[in-house]
Design a protein around this motif. Structure first.
Motif, PDB file in Angstrom:
ATOM      1  N   ARG A 455     -13.753  11.893  -7.609  1.00  0.00           N
ATOM      2  CA  ARG A 455     -12.549  12.178  -6.807  1.00  0.00           C
ATOM      3  C   ARG A 455     -12.273  11.070  -5.794  1.00  0.00           C
ATOM      4  NH1 ARG A 455     -11.321  15.892  -2.066  1.00  0.00           N
ATOM      5  NH2 ARG A 455      -9.215  16.662  -2.408  1.00  0.00           N
ATOM      6  N   GLN A 456     -13.341  10.582  -5.131  1.00  0.00           N
ATOM      7  CA  GLN A 456     -13.130   9.525  -4.138  1.00  0.00           C
ATOM      8  C   GLN A 456     -12.755   8.205  -4.813  1.00  0.00           C
ATOM      9  OE1 GLN A 456     -12.926  10.313  -1.012  1.00  0.00           O
ATOM     10  NE2 GLN A 456     -13.709  12.395  -1.236  1.00  0.00           N
ATOM     11  N   ALA A 457     -13.251   7.988  -6.024  1.00  0.00           N
ATOM     12  CA  ALA A 457     -12.807   6.806  -6.772  1.00  0.00           C
ATOM     13  C   ALA A 457     -11.328   6.921  -7.118  1.00  0.00           C
ATOM     14  CB  ALA A 457     -13.644   6.637  -8.042  1.00  0.00           C
ATOM     15  N   MET A 458     -10.886   8.137  -7.450  1.00  0.00           N
ATOM     16  CA  MET A 458      -9.458   8.353  -7.721  1.00  0.00           C
ATOM     17  C   MET A 458      -8.641   8.121  -6.452  1.00  0.00           C
ATOM     18  SD  MET A 458      -7.468  11.703  -9.255  1.00  0.00           S
ATOM     19  CE  MET A 458      -7.424  12.608  -7.705  1.00  0.00           C
ATOM     20  N   PHE A 459      -9.132   8.623  -5.316  1.00  0.00           N
ATOM     21  CA  PHE A 459      -8.467   8.346  -4.047  1.00  0.00           C
ATOM     22  C   PHE A 459      -8.380   6.840  -3.805  1.00  0.00           C
ATOM     23  CE2 PHE A 459      -9.634  12.501  -1.565  1.00  0.00           C
ATOM     24  CZ  PHE A 459      -8.749  13.211  -2.350  1.00  0.00           C
ATOM     25  N   ALA A 460      -9.479   6.142  -4.091  1.00  0.00           N
ATOM     26  CA  ALA A 460      -9.520   4.690  -3.876  1.00  0.00           C
ATOM     27  C   ALA A 460      -8.494   3.990  -4.754  1.00  0.00           C
ATOM     28  CB  ALA A 460     -10.926   4.159  -4.163  1.00  0.00           C
ATOM     29  N   GLU A 461      -8.361   4.463  -5.974  1.00  0.00           N
ATOM     30  CA  GLU A 461      -7.387   3.869  -6.882  1.00  0.00           C
ATOM     31  C   GLU A 461      -5.958   4.145  -6.396  1.00  0.00           C
ATOM     32  OE1 GLU A 461      -6.841   3.452 -11.718  1.00  0.00           O
ATOM     33  OE2 GLU A 461      -8.436   4.728 -10.907  1.00  0.00           O
ATOM     34  N   PHE A 462      -5.741   5.354  -5.872  1.00  0.00           N
ATOM     35  CA  PHE A 462      -4.434   5.697  -5.310  1.00  0.00           C
ATOM     36  C   PHE A 462      -4.100   4.793  -4.124  1.00  0.00           C
ATOM     37  CE2 PHE A 462      -2.009   8.271  -2.177  1.00  0.00           C
ATOM     38  CZ  PHE A 462      -0.854   8.504  -2.910  1.00  0.00           C
ATOM     39  N   GLU A 463      -5.072   4.595  -3.250  1.00  0.00           N
ATOM     40  CA  GLU A 463      -4.864   3.699  -2.101  1.00  0.00           C
ATOM     41  C   GLU A 463      -4.541   2.289  -2.569  1.00  0.00           C
ATOM     42  OE1 GLU A 463      -6.774   4.120   2.007  1.00  0.00           O
ATOM     43  OE2 GLU A 463      -8.417   4.399   0.595  1.00  0.00           O
ATOM     44  N   ASP A 464      -5.316   1.799  -3.521  1.00  0.00           N
ATOM     45  CA  ASP A 464      -5.112   0.439  -4.013  1.00  0.00           C
ATOM     46  C   ASP A 464      -3.692   0.269  -4.546  1.00  0.00           C
ATOM     47  OD1 ASP A 464      -6.162  -2.105  -4.303  1.00  0.00           O
ATOM     48  OD2 ASP A 464      -6.950  -1.741  -6.310  1.00  0.00           O
ATOM     49  N   GLU A 465      -3.246   1.261  -5.301  1.00  0.00           N
ATOM     50  CA  GLU A 465      -1.915   1.192  -5.904  1.00  0.00           C
ATOM     51  C   GLU A 465      -0.817   1.295  -4.844  1.00  0.00           C
ATOM     52  OE1 GLU A 465       1.269   1.246  -8.767  1.00  0.00           O
ATOM     53  OE2 GLU A 465      -0.759   0.405  -8.680  1.00  0.00           O
ATOM     54  N   THR A 466      -0.944   2.228  -3.919  1.00  0.00           N
ATOM     55  CA  THR A 466       0.124   2.425  -2.929  1.00  0.00           C
ATOM     56  C   THR A 466       0.207   1.253  -1.952  1.00  0.00           C
ATOM     57  OG1 THR A 466      -1.391   3.805  -1.611  1.00  0.00           O
ATOM     58  CG2 THR A 466       0.134   4.928  -3.088  1.00  0.00           C
ATOM     59  N   HIS A 467      -0.929   0.693  -1.552  1.00  0.00           N
ATOM     60  CA  HIS A 467      -0.887  -0.464  -0.655  1.00  0.00           C
ATOM     61  C   HIS A 467      -0.341  -1.698  -1.381  1.00  0.00           C
ATOM     62  CE1 HIS A 467      -2.755   0.865   3.137  1.00  0.00           C
ATOM     63  NE2 HIS A 467      -3.314   1.800   2.381  1.00  0.00           N
ATOM     64  N   ARG A 468      -0.586  -1.774  -2.684  1.00  0.00           N
ATOM     65  CA  ARG A 468       0.007  -2.878  -3.467  1.00  0.00           C
ATOM     66  C   ARG A 468       1.527  -2.738  -3.478  1.00  0.00           C
ATOM     67  NH1 ARG A 468       2.140  -3.456  -8.221  1.00  0.00           N
ATOM     68  NH2 ARG A 468       1.616  -1.341  -8.883  1.00  0.00           N
ATOM     69  N   LEU A 469       2.023  -1.506  -3.634  1.00  0.00           N
ATOM     70  CA  LEU A 469       3.468  -1.276  -3.643  1.00  0.00           C
ATOM     71  C   LEU A 469       4.090  -1.647  -2.293  1.00  0.00           C
ATOM     72  CD1 LEU A 469       3.602   2.141  -5.553  1.00  0.00           C
ATOM     73  CD2 LEU A 469       4.321  -0.094  -6.422  1.00  0.00           C
ATOM     74  N   VAL A 470       3.393  -1.319  -1.209  1.00  0.00           N
ATOM     75  CA  VAL A 470       3.887  -1.686   0.120  1.00  0.00           C
ATOM     76  C   VAL A 470       3.988  -3.198   0.243  1.00  0.00           C
ATOM     77  CG1 VAL A 470       3.346  -1.695   2.587  1.00  0.00           C
ATOM     78  CG2 VAL A 470       3.040   0.398   1.260  1.00  0.00           C
ATOM     79  N   LYS A 471       2.958  -3.894  -0.200  1.00  0.00           N
ATOM     80  CA  LYS A 471       2.958  -5.357  -0.117  1.00  0.00           C
ATOM     81  C   LYS A 471       4.115  -5.954  -0.910  1.00  0.00           C
ATOM     82  CE  LYS A 471       0.219  -9.480  -1.045  1.00  0.00           C
ATOM     83  NZ  LYS A 471      -0.920 -10.064  -1.783  1.00  0.00           N
ATOM     84  N   GLU A 472       4.452  -5.304  -2.030  1.00  0.00           N
ATOM     85  CA  GLU A 472       5.541  -5.796  -2.885  1.00  0.00           C
ATOM     86  C   GLU A 472       6.920  -5.406  -2.362  1.00  0.00           C
ATOM     87  OE1 GLU A 472       4.656  -4.258  -6.730  1.00  0.00           O
ATOM     88  OE2 GLU A 472       2.988  -5.662  -7.094  1.00  0.00           O
ATOM     89  N   GLY A 473       6.957  -4.659  -1.268  1.00  0.00           N
ATOM     90  CA  GLY A 473       8.239  -4.309  -0.665  1.00  0.00           C
ATOM     91  C   GLY A 473       8.813  -2.988  -1.111  1.00  0.00           C
ATOM     92  N   GLN A 474       8.040  -2.194  -1.842  1.00  0.00           N
ATOM     93  CA  GLN A 474       8.510  -0.883  -2.275  1.00  0.00           C
ATOM     94  C   GLN A 474       8.530   0.089  -1.099  1.00  0.00           C
ATOM     95  OE1 GLN A 474       9.483   0.519  -5.192  1.00  0.00           O
ATOM     96  NE2 GLN A 474       8.445  -0.465  -6.919  1.00  0.00           N
ATOM     97  N   ILE A 475       9.467   1.021  -1.137  1.00  0.00           N
ATOM     98  CA  ILE A 475       9.510   2.098  -0.154  1.00  0.00           C
ATOM     99  C   ILE A 475       8.745   3.288  -0.737  1.00  0.00           C
ATOM    100  CG2 ILE A 475      10.987   3.727   1.088  1.00  0.00           C
ATOM    101  CD1 ILE A 475      13.159   1.561   1.066  1.00  0.00           C
ATOM    102  N   LEU A 476       7.746   3.793  -0.005  1.00  0.00           N
ATOM    103  CA  LEU A 476       6.930   4.893  -0.508  1.00  0.00           C
ATOM    104  C   LEU A 476       7.584   6.228  -0.139  1.00  0.00           C
ATOM    105  CD1 LEU A 476       3.302   3.690   0.282  1.00  0.00           C
ATOM    106  CD2 LEU A 476       4.707   3.269  -1.745  1.00  0.00           C
ATOM    107  N   THR A 477       8.326   6.773  -1.072  1.00  0.00           N
ATOM    108  CA  THR A 477       8.945   8.094  -0.877  1.00  0.00           C
ATOM    109  C   THR A 477       7.965   9.168  -1.322  1.00  0.00           C
ATOM    110  OG1 THR A 477       9.864   8.123  -3.111  1.00  0.00           O
ATOM    111  CG2 THR A 477      11.207   7.110  -1.369  1.00  0.00           C
ATOM    112  N   GLY A 478       8.256  10.400  -0.929  1.00  0.00           N
ATOM    113  CA  GLY A 478       7.426  11.507  -1.368  1.00  0.00           C
ATOM    114  C   GLY A 478       7.407  11.620  -2.879  1.00  0.00           C
ATOM    115  N   GLU A 479       8.557  11.370  -3.508  1.00  0.00           N
ATOM    116  CA  GLU A 479       8.635  11.464  -4.961  1.00  0.00           C
ATOM    117  C   GLU A 479       7.756  10.409  -5.637  1.00  0.00           C
ATOM    118  OE1 GLU A 479      11.984  11.392  -8.569  1.00  0.00           O
ATOM    119  OE2 GLU A 479      12.548  10.882  -6.506  1.00  0.00           O
TER     120      GLU A 479
END
Length: 594
Positions: A455-479
């Motif tokens: 589960r924590q590895a899945m959380f880590a993967e989620f963090e990695d992906e979402t922070h990558r999206l932020v760096k790329e300029g994506q807006i993180l919406t709830g959807e």
């Protein structure tokens, strides 16, 4: 739900061991606030002599300890009842003071880095007292490429208070303002869902109760989905900003470098888990079969696969169980546990407004503290063992290291705590003679792998992906966050699991996401702990000796080198792979037992 003043004093921690009274806090605050001007006396003069450099570092150390004392006392008082405005103010004022100190001392690192290397070596050779800061100076020099000018460092330090809003807002929402609906328990009595009782409801044999609790909790997070997405996004932007400002390639690189951890460790974890994801799919298949359901839902993940008479474990019994399970660590360790149990190191029970979850914390030079929300389940017994592992890790580090070297890195923080859990479960497995009870315990150990490693590895993967999206300029919406999280659940749990729509909002209730790239260390720490506990139980004297050197090491070595003292090399994927092989063995045994 009891109010704070209805909890017996013997079941609360004694914060008077930190400061005897609120007036003592206020006096220390005023004293420290006045002392901050002392930083100006050293600015521009660190190169004058080794004595001047030592005096500045010593002054900074003394101020830091006082601010730590103020903040820990204020925050722990606030955690007793998060709705208490007075202690919210204490914590906020201490935090603001730390930001002020960071701004006034911002010249320190850039000025040290401006030294010619031969000058710094000469000062260290000719002024022996500087040996106290050998590791501090080593860490500073290793960050040379990511340290800015004195003026820029001062500006970044001043910005910290202004950028802490996302975390503060989430914590106030999650702990003080969020109120969850009532459900009907197994006796058809109305009970309000809280952070403290949610998992206990998810462990109920009555499936209706589990489903009701699951839907009730997530209905609140869904209701505030846009707000929580905004706070999550803001926190991601903050991490990206500071990483960029300090010339790191990413927020992940920044977070890991701060803990002296190579990024390959993160990638090795995810890769190893992906390669053995079939074990988790097998676990889901076994759980579905054991529960006898046509569809396995997310609210079926916590209930024991094996029906055992539900009994509450009184806290006194929990303490005895922990002491028995940790006997392999020796009498000194056990005597320290008893000291903590008998001298109010622990805040035991949930009360209205109390911070959710559990933690260990404290002030250097004073015994550690543990916050629990003990509810009498076997899980809460393991939480006691876990948090006392943190507490005694801090006790040994504080005893054997100076203040500047005692604060161990987050990467190793989960090892001592999880090692305690691994020793306890193996003790319980070794001493039970009942087949059904053994199946129950194997189930519990398997759930530790599922909940901590996978589960924590899945959380880590989620963090990695979402922070990558932020760096790329994506807006993180709830959807977007929900879809990302949903896909990861599909991959991790496999075809036999129904990924309920409510789970799409689980990301919005995880406090650790507001400390970016923290959670992966639960998985790596668990893997290391499984390896170390196996060696301890085998009677490997070298590892046992090395383990106490590790506990005593604080931050005197890099985290990777500290773990090597215990015979574990986390720079490779082997500890994770070895841990997953233990999980595979448990799956095989569970098949036979059911």
């Amino acid at each position: 739900m009891k109010k704070r003043d209805e909890i017996p004093v013997c079941d609360t921690w004694n914060l008077a061991d930190i400061l005897p009274s609120e007036s003592a806090w206020e006096e220390l605050f005023r004293e420290t606030e006045q002392e901050l001007s002392g930083y100006k006396e050293f600015e521009g003069h660190l190169m004058d002599s080794g004595e001047m450099l030592f005096s500045c570092l010593r002054f900074d150390e003394e101020v830091s300890l006082k601010i730590e004392t103020l903040f820990v006392y204020g925050k722990q008082k606030s955690d007793e009842d998060t709705g208490n405005a007075k202690y919210q103010e204490f914590a906020a004022k201490a935090r603001a003071l730390s930001y002020q100190a960071a701004g006034l001392s911002a010249y320190l690192v850039p000025e040290i880095l401006s030294f010619p290397e031969e000058t710094l070596r000469e000062y260290q050779e000719n002024y022996p007292q500087l040996s106290r800061y050998k590791r501090t100076l080593e860490i500073i020099l290793n960050k040379k490429a990511h340290t800015l000018s004195a003026a820029e460092e001062a500006l970044l330090a001043k910005s910290l208070e202004a950028t802490s809003g996302a975390s503060d807002i989430f914590n106030m929402f999650n702990n003080a303002d969020a109120k969850f609906p009532e459900i009907l328990d197994e006796n058809q009595k109305p009970v309000q869902i809280t952070h403290g009782n949610f998992i206990a409801f998810m462990e109920k044999q009555d499936r209706r109760v589990r489903k009701s609790a699951f839907e009730a909790l997530y209905s609140v997070y869904k209701q505030f989905g846009n707000t929580l997405a905004s706070t999550f996004f803001s926190n991601g932007k903050k991490a990206s900003f500071y990483a960029s400002a300090r010339n790191y390639t990413s927020a992940r690189a920044f977070s890991l470098w701060e803990n002296e951890i190579p990024e390959t460790v993160y990638d090795n974890l995810i890769q190893a888990v992906h390669e053995d994801i079939s074990y988790l799919h097998e676990y889901v298949s076994i759980r579905k079969e054991a529960l006898g359901v046509d569809e396995l839902h997310m609210y079926d993940l916590y209930v024991p696969m094996v029906s055992l008479e539900e009994k509450k474990i009184p806290f006194e019994d929990a303490k005895r169980m922990v002491l028995e399970g940790l006997k392999p660590l020796g009498e000194e360790y056990l005597s320290l546990l008893r000291e903590g149990f008998d001298n109010r190191w622990i805040d035991v029970y949930e009360n209205e407004g109390k911070r959710s979850g559990a933690y260990s914390w404290g002030v250097y030079g004073i015994h550690p503290y543990v916050l629990l929300n003990y509810n009498g389940t076997l899980d809460s017994v393991f939480t006691l063992a876990h948090e006392m592992g943190h507490a005694l890790h801090s006790w040994y580090s504080d005893k054997n290291q100076t203040y500047v070297d005692a604060g161990y890195k987050i990467f190793v923080a989960e090892v001592a705590s999880t090692c305690n859990e691994a020793l306890l479960i193996r003790h319980l497995l070794a001493t039970t003679k009942d087949k059904n009870e053994r199946a129950y315990l194997v189930n519990h150990f398997m759930d530790s792998f599922r909940g901590t490693l996978y589960r924590q590895a899945m959380f880590a993967e989620f963090e990695d992906e979402t922070h990558r999206l932020v760096k790329e300029g994506q807006i993180l919406t709830g959807e977007l966050l929900g879809k990302t999280y949903h896909k990861l659940n599909e991959f991790y749990f496999g075809p036999d699991m129904i990924i309920d729509p409510e789970i799409d909002f689980e990301w919005s209730r995880i406090p650790h996401f507001y400390t970016p790239f923290y959670v992966y260390q639960y998985a790596t720490g668990f893997s290391a702990a499984v390896a170390i506990s196996s060696k301890i139980l085998s009677g490997d004297e070298k590892v046992i000796k090395g383990y106490f050197e590790f506990l005593s090491g604080g931050n005197s070595m890099t985290p990777i080198d500290l773990l090597k003292l215990c015979g574990v090399d986390m720079s490779t994927a082997e500890p994770v792979k070895d841990a997953l092989l233990v999980f595979a063995g448990l799956l095989k045994e569970m098949r036979e037992l059911i």
